[in-house]
Design a protein around this motif. Sequence first.
Motif, mmCIF file in Angstrom:
data_model
loop_
_atom_site.group_PDB
_atom_site.id
_atom_site.type_symbol
_atom_site.label_atom_id
_atom_site.label_comp_id
_atom_site.label_asym_id
_atom_site.label_seq_id
_atom_site.Cartn_x
_atom_site.Cartn_y
_atom_site.Cartn_z
ATOM 1 N N ALA A 186 -63.408 13.324 42.249
ATOM 2 C CA ALA A 186 -62.761 12.220 42.956
ATOM 3 C C ALA A 186 -61.251 12.266 42.767
ATOM 4 N N ASP A 187 -60.809 12.689 41.583
ATOM 5 C CA ASP A 187 -59.363 12.788 41.339
ATOM 6 C C ASP A 187 -58.738 13.920 42.146
ATOM 7 N N ASP A 188 -59.492 15.012 42.347
ATOM 8 C CA ASP A 188 -58.984 16.116 43.171
ATOM 9 C C ASP A 188 -58.743 15.657 44.602
ATOM 10 N N ARG A 189 -59.691 14.908 45.150
ATOM 11 C CA ARG A 189 -59.544 14.432 46.537
ATOM 12 C C ARG A 189 -58.391 13.443 46.656
ATOM 13 N N LEU A 190 -58.252 12.555 45.677
ATOM 14 C CA LEU A 190 -57.132 11.621 45.696
ATOM 15 C C LEU A 190 -55.797 12.360 45.628
ATOM 16 N N ASP A 191 -55.719 13.353 44.764
ATOM 17 C CA ASP A 191 -54.473 14.110 44.639
ATOM 18 C C ASP A 191 -54.158 14.862 45.931
ATOM 19 N N ALA A 192 -55.176 15.472 46.540
ATOM 20 C CA ALA A 192 -54.952 16.174 47.805
ATOM 21 C C ALA A 192 -54.493 15.201 48.886
#
Length: 244
Positions: free
Chosen positions: A203-209
């Motif tokens: 979920a953090d990867d998608r938010l960062d992207a």
Amino acid sequence: MAPRPIAGVDGCRTGWVAVVTDADLNASPIVHVAVRFADLLARLPDDTIVAVDMPIGLPERIGPDGRGPERAVRPLLGMRQSSVFSVPSRSAVFAQSFQEACAIARATSDPPKAVSKQCFYLFDKIREIDALLTAEPLLIARVFEVHPEVAFWRLNGEQAMSLPKKVKSRPDPPGLDERRALLERCGLPTALFQAPLAKGVGADDRLDAAACCLIARRIATGAARPFPDPPAHDARGLPIAIWA
């Protein structure tokens, strides 16, 4: 004239995750996942502005507190500045082991400084982008280095986020919720964050992207600026700057 396509890219366990839309935010965002950065770019229109959370531009020697971009953005982030870690010299990034990387990093930095394990684990991805931009220099005009916490700082009215994204190296729900709410206020749809996550994407990867995608929008519209300004360049001509 159609708005320019934009993409924000973050590293993930699978390889790379991208959030793709257009500079007017009219198109519903699409999430792409690829093992290789080149494969990700191949899925995008040739004029896409790409903002990627990965260091670009590797100096031969490193001064105090890392590369110029790292020194420039840390003071902006307050308690979040620890998220900006120091990238060593080019020769250290291309070392074959952690021990060798630390030895070379100490020899090519002033004052001498070893490599963090967090940075070492990114070396493969740093080398991947470095090789691609060196082989295809036209990409330099549309592939930009960004940093998610600097992106959130910019999107949050130049205020660092109040909560950490991770606690004890694990994603922290309150910090993720704070960032998701900001991205929604900036125009990204709630549905983007409610969709199931692809395998290997956190979920953090998608938010960062997604945060990187909104900086790609600022780059496409001329609203972003580099840190430092103007950017430095390494010996291969690659720019050394974090955009926000």
